[in-house]
Write an enzyme that holds these catalytic residues in place. Structure first.
Site, PDB file in Angstrom:
ATOM      1  N   PRO A 124       0.790  -1.228   0.000  1.00 14.50           N
ATOM      2  CA  PRO A 124       0.000   0.000   0.000  1.00 14.50           C
ATOM      3  C   PRO A 124       0.824   1.280   0.000  1.00 14.50           C
ATOM      4  O   PRO A 124       1.857   1.367   0.665  1.00 14.50           O
ATOM      5  CB  PRO A 124      -0.824  -0.108   1.296  1.00 14.50           C
ATOM      6  CG  PRO A 124      -0.141  -1.129   2.119  1.00 14.50           C
ATOM      7  CD  PRO A 124       0.514  -2.080   1.165  1.00 14.50           C
ATOM      8  N   TYR A 166      11.100   8.823   1.605  1.00 11.37           N
ATOM      9  CA  TYR A 166      11.137   7.781   0.573  1.00 11.37           C
ATOM     10  C   TYR A 166      11.858   8.189  -0.711  1.00 11.37           C
ATOM     11  O   TYR A 166      11.997   7.368  -1.624  1.00 11.37           O
ATOM     12  CB  TYR A 166       9.697   7.344   0.247  1.00 11.37           C
ATOM     13  CG  TYR A 166       8.991   6.737   1.438  1.00 11.37           C
ATOM     14  CD1 TYR A 166       9.441   5.554   2.020  1.00 11.37           C
ATOM     15  CD2 TYR A 166       7.877   7.359   2.023  1.00 11.37           C
ATOM     16  CE1 TYR A 166       8.812   5.000   3.121  1.00 11.37           C
ATOM     17  CE2 TYR A 166       7.242   6.815   3.122  1.00 11.37           C
ATOM     18  CZ  TYR A 166       7.709   5.633   3.667  1.00 11.37           C
ATOM     19  OH  TYR A 166       7.102   5.083   4.764  1.00 11.37           O
TER      20      TYR A 166
HETATM   21  C1  DQA Z   1       8.172   1.005   3.802  1.00  9.87           C
HETATM   22  C2  DQA Z   1       8.249   1.219   5.318  1.00  9.87           C
HETATM   23  C3  DQA Z   1       6.894   1.031   5.965  1.00  9.87           C
HETATM   24  O1  DQA Z   1       6.997   1.258   7.380  1.00  9.87           O
HETATM   25  C4  DQA Z   1       5.892   2.010   5.392  1.00  9.87           C
HETATM   26  O2  DQA Z   1       4.617   1.790   5.963  1.00  9.87           O
HETATM   27  C5  DQA Z   1       5.855   1.985   3.921  1.00  9.87           C
HETATM   28  C6  DQA Z   1       7.097   1.876   3.172  1.00  9.87           C
HETATM   29  C7  DQA Z   1       9.501   1.356   3.100  1.00  9.87           C
HETATM   30  O3  DQA Z   1       9.680   0.971   1.961  1.00  9.87           O
HETATM   31  O4  DQA Z   1      10.348   2.044   3.696  1.00  9.87           O
HETATM   32  O5  DQA Z   1       4.798   2.136   3.320  1.00  9.87           O
HETATM   33  O6  DQA Z   1       7.888  -0.351   3.542  1.00  9.87           O
END
Ligand code: DQA
Length: 148
Positions: free
Chosen positions: A11, A24
């Site tokens: 998601p 990110y």
């Molecule tokens: C994630 C880390 C998760 O905690 C977060 O909810 C995401 C992205 C990451 O790629 O750093 O949606 O998986």
């Protein structure tokens, strides 16, 4: 036979590039898909790259992968920290799973320190941003080659 890798994104990863870029990065999921396609061509792998916001769809894809893929790279997004169903799906198949995150989940909020996926994945890459995806392909290829 060509090694087949399923790359699954959970998601909100469809919003990469604009979603919290300070966490990110600025790379979109389309760009990440392209870098995986390039790395797969270099390594001689066949890949299928997918994203879903729905837990059950991810469970279905993991179950189906037992017949059609040699390995799975999984960024389960927030389901990482909540989904017993995804953990059980991985635990129900023999296909090896590599856990992947863009961010370093251990440097973030405490609720992100627990990963249900880590309990069933053979390894984990986190904190390397978009660069983690091609590295994950190299890592899972090495793992599968070693098991041959
Ligand atoms: C994630 C880390 C998760 O905690 C977060 O909810 C995401 C992205 C990451 O790629 O750093 O949606 O998986």
């Amino acid at each position: 036979m060509t090694t087949r890798i399923l790359i699954l994104n959970g998601p909100n990863l469809n919003l990469l590039g604009t979603r919290q870029p300070e966490v990110y990065g600025h790379t979109s999921l389309t760009d990440i898909h392209q870098s995986c396609t390039d790395t797969a061509a270099e390594l001689g792998l066949m890949i299928d790259f997918r994203q879903s916001n729905h837990e059950g769809e991810l469970v279905d894809w993991i179950q189906d992968a037992r017949h059609s893929f040699d390995g799975i790279i999984l960024n389960a997004g927030a389901y990482t920290h909540t989904s017993v169903a995804i953990m059980d799906a991985i635990g129900s198949i023999d296909t090896p799973v590599l856990e992947l995150h863009l961010s370093n989940i251990h440097q973030r909020e405490t609720f992100r320190h627990t990963s249900y996926i880590s309990k069933v994945a053979f390894g984990m890459i986190c904190g390397l941003g978009a660069a983690g995806y091609p590295l994950a392909l190299r890592a899972i290829k090495a793992r599968l080659d070693a098991a041959k």
